[in-house]
Design a protein around this motif. Structure first.
Motif, short mmCIF file in Angstrom:
data_model
loop_
_atom_site.label_atom_id
_atom_site.label_comp_id
_atom_site.label_asym_id
_atom_site.label_seq_id
_atom_site.Cartn_x
_atom_site.Cartn_y
_atom_site.Cartn_z
N LEU A 2 -10.33 -5.40 6.73
CA LEU A 2 -11.52 -5.79 7.48
C LEU A 2 -12.12 -7.03 7.13
O LEU A 2 -12.78 -7.83 7.73
CB LEU A 2 -12.33 -4.48 7.91
CG LEU A 2 -12.13 -3.65 8.84
CD1 LEU A 2 -12.98 -2.54 9.08
CD2 LEU A 2 -11.91 -4.27 10.50
N VAL A 6 -13.92 -10.07 9.33
CA VAL A 6 -15.32 -10.08 9.55
C VAL A 6 -16.08 -11.45 9.02
O VAL A 6 -17.02 -12.03 9.66
CB VAL A 6 -16.12 -8.94 9.14
CG1 VAL A 6 -15.69 -7.75 9.66
CG2 VAL A 6 -15.96 -8.59 7.68
N LYS A 61 -17.97 1.51 11.12
CA LYS A 61 -17.46 0.78 9.90
C LYS A 61 -17.02 -0.67 9.86
O LYS A 61 -17.59 -1.25 8.98
CB LYS A 61 -16.13 1.73 9.52
CG LYS A 61 -16.29 3.15 9.21
CD LYS A 61 -15.09 3.74 9.08
CE LYS A 61 -15.45 5.41 8.72
NZ LYS A 61 -14.31 6.04 8.79
N PRO A 62 -16.51 -1.08 10.97
CA PRO A 62 -16.65 -2.79 10.82
C PRO A 62 -18.06 -3.45 10.75
O PRO A 62 -18.10 -4.45 10.15
CB PRO A 62 -15.70 -2.91 12.18
CG PRO A 62 -14.98 -1.77 12.56
CD PRO A 62 -15.99 -0.85 12.05
N TYR A 66 -19.21 -5.87 8.12
CA TYR A 66 -19.78 -7.11 8.66
C TYR A 66 -21.31 -7.36 8.09
O TYR A 66 -21.65 -8.51 7.45
CB TYR A 66 -19.78 -7.35 10.04
CG TYR A 66 -20.22 -8.58 10.61
CD1 TYR A 66 -19.33 -9.54 11.01
CD2 TYR A 66 -21.48 -8.86 10.95
CE1 TYR A 66 -19.52 -10.80 11.27
CE2 TYR A 66 -21.90 -10.08 11.63
CZ TYR A 66 -20.83 -11.01 11.65
OH TYR A 66 -21.12 -12.40 12.09
#
Length: 93
Positions: A2, A6, A61-62, A66
């Motif tokens: 990720l 992000v 979670k993302p 971020y």
């Protein structure tokens, strides 16, 4: 996995925030302010949407990834834009 996504989203949104101020004739300081605000407000917005509006813990979670990177990335992008501006001004004079 990720992290690059992000960071790319944050950098792209900040540069777009900076560029959008140009056709409106905003000053350099105002365009930098828009860029920084976009970079930092996206963090709070992502966490709010993931936790409060969607109520899905896996979506947090993302948003947390971020949030971890957004402050550092916002500082670096603003610094780069300011340094490029100073370089261009020195080159003109």
């Amino acid at each position: 996995m990720l992290t690059p996504i992000v960071i790319g989203l944050n950098v792209l949104s900040m540069f777009l925030g900076y560029l959008i101020g140009t056709p409106f004739g905003l000053s350099f300081k105002n365009r930098i302010t828009i860029s920084v605000e976009v970079g930092l407000h996206n963090t709070a917005l992502a966490l709010l949407i993931a936790s409060e509006k969607l109520g899905v813990s896996t979506m947090e979670k993302p948003a947390l990834v971020y949030a971890l990177y957004s402050f550092f990335v916002t500082f670096v992008v603003a610094w780069v834009i300011i340094r490029l501006r100073l370089y261009r001004l020195k080159k003109r004079s």
